[in-house]
Write an enzyme that holds these catalytic residues in place. Sequence first.
Site, PDB file in Angstrom:
ATOM      1  N   ASP A 260       7.337   0.907  -5.023  1.00  0.00           N
ATOM      2  CA  ASP A 260       8.348   0.900  -3.964  1.00  0.00           C
ATOM      3  C   ASP A 260       9.699   1.454  -4.429  1.00  0.00           C
ATOM      4  O   ASP A 260      10.745   1.063  -3.909  1.00  0.00           O
ATOM      5  CB  ASP A 260       8.557  -0.520  -3.396  1.00  0.00           C
TER       6      ASP A 260
ATOM      7  N   GLY B 169       8.443   8.512  -2.168  1.00  0.00           N
ATOM      8  CA  GLY B 169       8.181   9.374  -1.015  1.00  0.00           C
ATOM      9  C   GLY B 169       9.287  10.386  -0.786  1.00  0.00           C
ATOM     10  O   GLY B 169       9.034  11.549  -0.485  1.00  0.00           O
TER      11      GLY B 169
ATOM     12  N   ASN C  82      -3.480   0.658  -0.928  1.00  0.00           N
ATOM     13  CA  ASN C  82      -2.497  -0.361  -1.313  1.00  0.00           C
ATOM     14  C   ASN C  82      -1.096   0.247  -1.371  1.00  0.00           C
ATOM     15  O   ASN C  82      -0.095  -0.451  -1.361  1.00  0.00           O
ATOM     16  CB  ASN C  82      -2.846  -1.012  -2.662  1.00  0.00           C
TER      17      ASN C  82
ATOM     18  N   GLN D  41       2.037   3.273  -6.633  1.00  0.00           N
ATOM     19  CA  GLN D  41       2.364   2.114  -7.491  1.00  0.00           C
ATOM     20  C   GLN D  41       3.238   2.589  -8.658  1.00  0.00           C
ATOM     21  O   GLN D  41       3.949   3.560  -8.492  1.00  0.00           O
ATOM     22  CB  GLN D  41       1.096   1.385  -7.973  1.00  0.00           C
TER      23      GLN D  41
ATOM     24  N   PRO E 283       8.402  -9.925   2.001  1.00  0.00           N
ATOM     25  CA  PRO E 283       9.739  -9.702   1.433  1.00  0.00           C
ATOM     26  C   PRO E 283       9.605  -9.426  -0.052  1.00  0.00           C
ATOM     27  O   PRO E 283       8.834 -10.099  -0.746  1.00  0.00           O
ATOM     28  CB  PRO E 283      10.477 -11.027   1.671  1.00  0.00           C
TER      29      PRO E 283
ATOM     30  N   LYS F 292      18.468   4.724  -4.072  1.00  0.00           N
ATOM     31  CA  LYS F 292      19.151   3.601  -3.403  1.00  0.00           C
ATOM     32  C   LYS F 292      20.441   3.143  -4.096  1.00  0.00           C
ATOM     33  O   LYS F 292      20.734   1.940  -4.117  1.00  0.00           O
ATOM     34  CB  LYS F 292      18.179   2.438  -3.253  1.00  0.00           C
TER      35      LYS F 292
HETATM   36  P1  IMP Z   1      -3.592  -4.571  -5.611  1.00  0.00           P
HETATM   37  O1  IMP Z   1      -3.191  -3.196  -5.984  1.00  0.00           O
HETATM   38  O2  IMP Z   1      -3.731  -4.765  -4.124  1.00  0.00           O
HETATM   39  O3  IMP Z   1      -4.799  -5.046  -6.364  1.00  0.00           O
HETATM   40  O4  IMP Z   1      -2.397  -5.565  -6.043  1.00  0.00           O
HETATM   41  C1  IMP Z   1      -2.079  -5.826  -7.420  1.00  0.00           C
HETATM   42  C2  IMP Z   1      -0.577  -5.930  -7.616  1.00  0.00           C
HETATM   43  O5  IMP Z   1       0.022  -4.671  -7.396  1.00  0.00           O
HETATM   44  C3  IMP Z   1       0.110  -6.892  -6.638  1.00  0.00           C
HETATM   45  O6  IMP Z   1       1.193  -7.508  -7.317  1.00  0.00           O
HETATM   46  C4  IMP Z   1       0.618  -5.960  -5.555  1.00  0.00           C
HETATM   47  O7  IMP Z   1       1.720  -6.506  -4.860  1.00  0.00           O
HETATM   48  C5  IMP Z   1       1.025  -4.756  -6.387  1.00  0.00           C
HETATM   49  N1  IMP Z   1       1.015  -3.493  -5.630  1.00  0.00           N
HETATM   50  C6  IMP Z   1      -0.056  -2.754  -5.279  1.00  0.00           C
HETATM   51  N2  IMP Z   1       0.321  -1.643  -4.621  1.00  0.00           N
HETATM   52  C7  IMP Z   1       1.663  -1.656  -4.571  1.00  0.00           C
HETATM   53  C8  IMP Z   1       2.646  -0.753  -4.055  1.00  0.00           C
HETATM   54  O8  IMP Z   1       2.351   0.322  -3.521  1.00  0.00           O
HETATM   55  N3  IMP Z   1       3.952  -1.154  -4.204  1.00  0.00           N
HETATM   56  C9  IMP Z   1       4.301  -2.306  -4.825  1.00  0.00           C
HETATM   57  N4  IMP Z   1       3.419  -3.156  -5.339  1.00  0.00           N
HETATM   58  C10 IMP Z   1       2.109  -2.838  -5.214  1.00  0.00           C
END
Ligand code: IMP
Length: 436
Positions: free
Chosen positions: A15, A19, A40, A237, A316, A343
């Site tokens: 995050d 993008g 994700n 990620q 959040p 930001k």
């Molecule tokens: P998963 O990828 O759904 O298995 O989640 C594993 C960890 O990665 C968790 O703490 C999620 O909140 C975090 N996570 C996965 N994708 C993102 C993303 O795009 N942004 C921020 N955190 C992510």
Amino acid sequence: MINQHTAVIGTQWGDEGKGKIVDYLMKKHDVVVRFQGGNNAGHTVVVGKESFPLHLLPSGILYENKTCLIADGVIVNPEVLVEELVSIRKRITKTAKLYLSKRSHVIMPWHIVRDGITGKKIGTTQRGIGPTYTDATGRQGIRAMDFTDSKRIKDLIKENAEFNRVMIDSILKFYQIKLSQKEKSHIKTATDAQKITTDYLRYFKKLEKLGVELTDSTELLNGYLSKQKSILFEGAQATLLDIIHGDYPYVTSSHPTIGGIFIGTGCRPRDLQVIGVSKAYSTRVGEGPYPTELDDKIGETLRKNGHEFGTTTGRPRRCGWLDLVALKYAVSVNGIDAISLTKLDVLSGLETLRIATAYQFKDKQIKNYPSETWLREKVKPVYKEFLGWNENISNVKSFEKLPKTAQKYVSFIEKQIGIPVKFIGVGPDRKELIVR
Ligand code: IMP
């Protein structure tokens, strides 16, 4: 000067605003590639006055003259891919050509059921990411190419559905988890081989109709490289969520670090510039250590001013100060050439700013990112303080026009990490970007 190929990599916990920089760099590249993760991810691309939330599609999809590739290392939920494409095509008739790797593993309904079923607190996005990668490395997975043979896929789904029903039952027994009737019937549907085969074959047919081409993406990409096409590798990620290099086990199951490009695409681009993206502060969703987290009014201000709520889950985000121990680690793990600091405007109005330069553990100062996740849960950050600024900086177009205190803040980061901050985000709009 932009090199021929560029990788955009998150340096924190996701995050970071990748993008926007991907969108800026898009102009200078022909092909946009996602190489890891799945739906994700979540980022919003703003074109004109319209904003497009994307989870699985590469950002280039909105531009007719680009080519997009979902490469080998990405895991794909075909239902989500259909939904995303259909919803974009309702708003933009001519999108980019999209290729999907035959080698990509497919997220099946049982993967989504298994995600987080043990109740262990990781705070996943519940999209089936971990279980799909688990089955991939366990040589149990189903790949996109399997859907080109209806007999083969029927048998594969039957075997996997039965196996998963037994596995899910055993997990529930082991953890003594009691389910409601609704949950039980959901598991039944998620392992109903016949229904799943019909549904998934339909999704793949629909993707074909939407012009998505199933391909050997390694061959395709290496062909582009030899034709001197410039490639933009769009990371999802981030470094601290990497399955090996992140805060294990509070990580995702892919490689968002630079190595993920080579594994996830089967190509080795020369002249690759690596841009690391970091917020001017930090955020994290899900569980896991976060030494600079702010559980106070300042944290709330960052959340409110930075609109820090997840694009994928709406959760959040946890907010805190910038952590240079972590950023230096990300720079070294990825061999980052330059930083895009996003930001900065969110910090406007705060009287005093802080940046963590080390961690304190008992009587010891730690300057390097510790591999022991449990240790990161116990450390206290050592902060350097900075004066803030009150001005609205969103219209500022050059570094020199930023308030002196903001310049000092950015220069300190550069000096500490030893690489330039080449891009500075000063507002959400794509124009609100200082390029140095
Ligand atoms: P998963 O990828 O759904 O298995 O989640 C594993 C960890 O990665 C968790 O703490 C999620 O909140 C975090 N996570 C996965 N994708 C993102 C993303 O795009 N942004 C921020 N955190 C992510």
